[in-house]
Design a protein around this motif. Structure first.
Motif, PDB file in Angstrom:
ATOM      1  N   UNK A 109       0.822  -1.213   0.000  1.00 19.94           N
ATOM      2  CA  UNK A 109       0.000   0.000   0.000  1.00 19.94           C
ATOM      3  C   UNK A 109       0.854   1.260   0.000  1.00 19.94           C
ATOM      4  N   UNK A 110       1.985   1.226   0.680  1.00 20.73           N
ATOM      5  CA  UNK A 110       2.867   2.396   0.696  1.00 20.73           C
ATOM      6  C   UNK A 110       3.496   2.636  -0.670  1.00 20.73           C
ATOM      7  N   UNK A 111       3.965   1.565  -1.295  1.00 23.82           N
ATOM      8  CA  UNK A 111       4.685   1.698  -2.566  1.00 23.82           C
ATOM      9  C   UNK A 111       3.771   2.155  -3.692  1.00 23.82           C
ATOM     10  N   UNK A 112       2.478   1.868  -3.584  1.00 16.04           N
ATOM     11  CA  UNK A 112       1.563   2.247  -4.658  1.00 16.04           C
ATOM     12  C   UNK A 112       1.519   3.757  -4.873  1.00 16.04           C
ATOM     13  N   UNK A 140       2.659   0.902  -8.647  1.00 19.51           N
ATOM     14  CA  UNK A 140       1.830  -0.217  -8.217  1.00 19.51           C
ATOM     15  C   UNK A 140       2.597  -1.528  -8.365  1.00 19.51           C
ATOM     16  N   UNK A 141       2.567  -2.337  -7.294  1.00 16.42           N
ATOM     17  CA  UNK A 141       3.210  -3.638  -7.332  1.00 16.42           C
ATOM     18  C   UNK A 141       2.216  -4.693  -6.843  1.00 16.42           C
ATOM     19  N   UNK A 193       5.222  -9.311  -5.458  1.00 24.05           N
ATOM     20  CA  UNK A 193       6.398  -8.433  -5.499  1.00 24.05           C
ATOM     21  C   UNK A 193       6.691  -7.845  -4.117  1.00 24.05           C
ATOM     22  N   UNK A 194       5.618  -7.456  -3.418  1.00 25.83           N
ATOM     23  CA  UNK A 194       5.793  -6.918  -2.067  1.00 25.83           C
ATOM     24  C   UNK A 194       6.347  -7.983  -1.130  1.00 25.83           C
ATOM     25  N   UNK A 195       5.901  -9.218  -1.295  1.00 24.49           N
ATOM     26  CA  UNK A 195       6.430 -10.337  -0.510  1.00 24.49           C
ATOM     27  C   UNK A 195       7.925 -10.501  -0.734  1.00 24.49           C
ATOM     28  N   UNK A 235      13.985  -0.854  -7.641  1.00 24.75           N
ATOM     29  CA  UNK A 235      13.380   0.260  -8.363  1.00 24.75           C
ATOM     30  C   UNK A 235      14.427   1.033  -9.154  1.00 24.75           C
ATOM     31  N   UNK A 236      13.959   1.703 -10.183  1.00 25.44           N
ATOM     32  CA  UNK A 236      14.856   2.504 -11.017  1.00 25.44           C
ATOM     33  C   UNK A 236      15.242   3.778 -10.266  1.00 25.44           C
TER      34      UNK A 236
END
Length: 307
Positions: free
Chosen positions: A65-68, A72-73, A77-79, A106-107
């Motif tokens: 939820x934070x990365x979104x 969006x992942x 991917x979050x795991x 991440x880039x």
């Protein structure tokens, strides 16, 4: 590949050394204690594993939820990023490796924000730990009439005030930095996060806290310790708070929490071997086993395509 292997091997060696070569942990005594008391029925083991999975489920969901905010992942991917970060954090002070590992997914244009998002997630967890810990510790000190060295406490508060004053001037002059970012950058970034995301982050942190705190209490009941839930939570919340404010390498959490827990639970006349066994079991379930899966993800890590 060499870096990935070194991370996994280092994490594996530190786990091995803490379990088998650490005289303070006495892992052989821990195993003998488990064999003698046989507390782990299939039902208990399945429930404890369920609590661990539930704990990490909400940590992974929190990171997703934070990365979104920036990208969006998927939950998968979050795991991978969460467990990979855990493995990398085991051998670094104050879990710095967690920041570095997650950033690598991440880039370049996202790296700065990913660091800040990770910091926001950790701050939210620390906020929950502090709120419950201060309440629990206040009740503990008053109820058990702990002898406090007020000179040391005053000195500690004075040092905190100095740090706060210096930090304030650092914020104004942008000199002090956290993870490479000034406090102003952090505050501005937090302000830009929606209320919805902030609320979800705190809720997920709260749920995690309640889960692993209850897991500790369940361990107490498994080992035959007769204690009321609220009485146990006063000590458990105090323990997590005191252990969290001691700077350390993540791999030494089991030793730090063990020493703090033995001291606090001594007021309840609970056998120290029982407490150390619980701390070690909690560490195995919530750190060692997940870090093994994290090692797999690190070994299979691929750099993201440059944009």
């Amino acid at each position: 590949m060499l870096i990935k292997l070194s991370i996994v091997v280092s994490a594996g060696y530190f786990i091995y050394s803490k379990l088998l070569l650490n005289e303070n942990l006495l892992f052989s005594t821990y195993i003998a204690f488990l064999i003698e008391n046989d507390p782990f029925s299939l039902k208990n083991v399945l429930f404890l594993v369920f609590l661990t999975l539930f704990n990490w489920f909400f940590e992974i969901l929190k990171w997703q939820k934070l990365v979104q905010i920036v990208q969006k992942i998927s939950f998968k991917d979050s795991l991978e990023q969460s467990l990979g970060g855990l493995t990398a954090s085991l051998v670094t002070p104050n879990r710095i490796g967690d920041y570095g590992a997650k950033v690598m997914y991440y880039t370049n244009r996202f790296k700065g924000k990913i660091v800040l998002l990770n910091l926001v997630g950790n701050i939210s967890q620390m906020t929950i730990t502090t709120v419950f810990g201060v309440i629990g510790l206040t009740i503990f000190v008053n109820f058990y009439q702990v002898d406090i060295n007020y000179y040391r406490v005053t000195r500690f508060v004075f040092i905190l005030l100095i740090i706060a004053i210096l930090s304030f001037f650092g914020v104004k002059h942008r000199r002090f930095k956290v993870k490479g970012h000034s406090y102003v950058d952090l505050i501005d970034f937090i302000k830009s996060i929606t209320i919805n995301v902030k609320a979800k982050t705190l809720v997920f942190s709260l749920i995690r806290y309640l889960i692993f705190s209850f897991q500790f209490y369940f361990f107490l009941s498994v080992f035959g310790v007769a204690i009321d839930y609220l009485d146990a939570m006063v000590v458990i919340t105090s323990m997590y708070f005191l252990a969290s404010i001691i700077p350390s390498i993540s791999i030494f959490d089991v030793v730090i929490k063990g020493s703090v827990a033995v001291f606090l639970f001594s007021f309840l006349k609970i056998n120290e071997l029982t407490i150390l066994t619980i701390i070690t079991s909690m560490w195995l379930l919530n750190f060692v086993i997940p870090s093994v899966f994290g090692g797999y993800y690190i070994l299979n890590f691929r750099l993201p395509n440059a944009e």
